[in-house]
Design a protein around this motif. Structure first.
Motif, short mmCIF file in Angstrom:
data_model
loop_
_atom_site.label_atom_id
_atom_site.label_comp_id
_atom_site.label_asym_id
_atom_site.label_seq_id
_atom_site.Cartn_x
_atom_site.Cartn_y
_atom_site.Cartn_z
N LYS A 64 0.83 -1.20 0.00
CA LYS A 64 0.00 0.00 0.00
C LYS A 64 0.87 1.25 0.00
CE LYS A 64 -3.96 -2.13 2.29
NZ LYS A 64 -4.87 -2.08 3.45
N ILE A 65 0.33 2.31 -0.58
CA ILE A 65 1.07 3.58 -0.70
C ILE A 65 0.41 4.63 0.18
CG2 ILE A 65 1.90 5.33 -2.30
CD1 ILE A 65 1.52 3.27 -4.53
N GLY A 66 1.18 5.17 1.13
CA GLY A 66 0.65 6.22 1.99
C GLY A 66 0.66 7.57 1.31
N LYS A 67 -0.06 8.50 1.88
CA LYS A 67 -0.11 9.84 1.31
C LYS A 67 1.25 10.52 1.46
CE LYS A 67 -5.05 10.60 2.15
NZ LYS A 67 -6.05 11.43 2.83
N ASN A 68 1.63 11.28 0.39
CA ASN A 68 2.88 12.05 0.37
C ASN A 68 4.10 11.16 0.60
OD1 ASN A 68 1.35 14.44 0.07
ND2 ASN A 68 1.05 14.53 2.29
N ASN A 69 4.00 9.92 0.16
CA ASN A 69 5.14 9.00 0.31
C ASN A 69 6.19 9.35 -0.74
OD1 ASN A 69 6.91 6.80 0.41
ND2 ASN A 69 5.29 5.42 1.07
N PRO A 70 7.42 9.66 -0.31
CA PRO A 70 8.45 10.04 -1.29
C PRO A 70 8.82 8.89 -2.23
CG PRO A 70 9.40 9.73 0.89
CD PRO A 70 7.91 9.67 1.07
N ILE A 105 7.25 2.41 -5.33
CA ILE A 105 6.32 1.38 -4.85
C ILE A 105 5.36 0.97 -5.96
CG2 ILE A 105 4.43 0.93 -3.23
CD1 ILE A 105 5.89 2.83 -1.26
N LYS A 106 4.89 1.94 -6.72
CA LYS A 106 3.99 1.63 -7.85
C LYS A 106 4.69 0.72 -8.85
CE LYS A 106 0.89 5.64 -7.91
NZ LYS A 106 0.48 6.87 -8.67
N ALA A 107 5.93 1.01 -9.14
CA ALA A 107 6.69 0.19 -10.10
C ALA A 107 6.89 -1.23 -9.58
CB ALA A 107 8.03 0.84 -10.40
N ASP A 108 7.19 -1.35 -8.26
CA ASP A 108 7.33 -2.68 -7.66
C ASP A 108 6.02 -3.46 -7.74
OD1 ASP A 108 9.94 -2.24 -7.06
OD2 ASP A 108 9.66 -1.91 -4.92
N ASN A 109 4.92 -2.79 -7.41
CA ASN A 109 3.60 -3.45 -7.45
C ASN A 109 3.25 -3.89 -8.87
OD1 ASN A 109 3.27 -3.15 -4.72
ND2 ASN A 109 2.00 -1.30 -4.87
N ALA A 110 3.60 -3.04 -9.84
CA ALA A 110 3.33 -3.39 -11.24
C ALA A 110 4.11 -4.63 -11.65
CB ALA A 110 3.66 -2.22 -12.14
N ASP A 122 15.40 -0.96 -8.57
CA ASP A 122 15.45 -1.19 -10.01
C ASP A 122 15.95 -2.60 -10.33
OD1 ASP A 122 14.52 1.33 -10.47
OD2 ASP A 122 16.50 2.22 -10.81
N LEU A 123 16.95 -3.05 -9.53
CA LEU A 123 17.49 -4.38 -9.76
C LEU A 123 16.46 -5.45 -9.39
CD1 LEU A 123 19.92 -6.01 -10.63
CD2 LEU A 123 20.81 -5.89 -8.30
N PHE A 124 15.70 -5.20 -8.32
CA PHE A 124 14.65 -6.15 -7.93
C PHE A 124 13.62 -6.30 -9.04
CE2 PHE A 124 11.77 -8.51 -5.43
CZ PHE A 124 10.50 -7.99 -5.64
N ARG A 125 13.20 -5.18 -9.60
CA ARG A 125 12.21 -5.23 -10.68
C ARG A 125 12.77 -5.95 -11.90
NH1 ARG A 125 10.95 -0.14 -8.49
NH2 ARG A 125 12.31 0.99 -9.93
#
Length: 249
Positions: free
Chosen positions: A2-8, A13-18, A64-67
């Motif tokens: 999950k992504i919290g508000k104003n998370n730097p 996180i979105k890329a990892d989830n994708a 990036d390496l994990f993805r």
């Protein structure tokens, strides 16, 4: 995640989830292609978990390496799918309406998976080759049209992958994994029934042949002798009859 508000790290996180979502979609495709869940878990362990662990130990956590590791694992699984045939088994000739309905769902899901594979393996690569071959300053419109077509095809693939679990959900299953596990168990029951039925039919045929042979056999000699002795005994027990031809003297 999950992504919290104003998370730097929102984009990260979105890329990892994708990346995880792409892996899960490919795993669904693999299940429907006939690849066992155990094999998929083995690929996940060796190609993602172990390689990610080695990467963390040697280089620290690099998103990036994990993805990249997840994407390579997805590609590895897609190659397994391409190498694996997935023809549906014939419908058993027994009165099992529920299994036949499950098999229809299975065929429907496999057909959708084939359509996706056609887009992934044939249509999209062809469009990309055409785009690569379209060069020159006067080819701008063609390049733009091909680029848009590639984007539409990629979007269609993503949408179809998202809709893939909808097929087993028609029958109340939460996802492809649950449906495939149930289907394989039902399939094993049907196959065992067919084996048992074939064995029973062989036994019936063998008994019928044995009965026919028994009927065709000549009567046993012992039974003939027994009847002869019975007749002899009866004859010996009879009282002598008076002779009608004797004359008085």
């Amino acid at each position: 995640m999950k992504i919290g508000k104003n998370n730097p790290k929102e984009d990260e996180i979105k890329a990892d989830n994708a990346a995880r979502q792409e892996w899960n979609r490919t795993a669904d495709m693999a299940l429907l292609s006939g690849i066992s869940e155990a094999k998929i878990l083995e690929v996940k362990r060796t190609e993602i978990h172990e390689k990610a662990s080695q990467s963390v130990k040697s280089k620290g956590w690099l998103p990036d390496l994990f993805r990249s590791i997840v994407n390579k694992a997805k590609d590895f699984l897609q190659n397994l799918i391409r190498e694996h045939d997935m023809p549906p088994k014939p419908v058993p000739e027994i009165d099992m309406a529920e299994f036949r309905y499950m098999q229809k769902l299975m065929i429907k899901a496999q057909d959708k998976a084939k359509e996706i594979r056609h887009l992934q393996d044939t249509v999209l690569p062809k469009l990309k080759r055409q785009l690569a071959d379209t060069k020159g300053i006067f080819k701008g419109k063609e390049r733009k049209a091909l680029t848009e077509q590639i984007q539409r095809t990629e979007k269609e693939i993503a949408e179809n992958l998202d809709k893939l679990p909808d097929v087993p959900k028609e029958d109340g299953y939460p996802d492809v994994q649950a449906f495939m596990a149930t289907y394989r168990k039902a399939e094993a029951v049907v196959e065992q029934y067919n084996r048992d039925l074939a064995a029973w039919e062989r036994q019936v045929r063998e008994k019928q042949k044995t009965a026919q042979k028994e009927q065709a056999k000549p009567p046993r000699r012992e039974s003939v002798l027994k009847r002869l002795r019975q007749l002899q005994a009866e004859g010996r027990r009879q009282k002598p009859k008076p002779k009608t031809h004797d004359r008085e003297r």
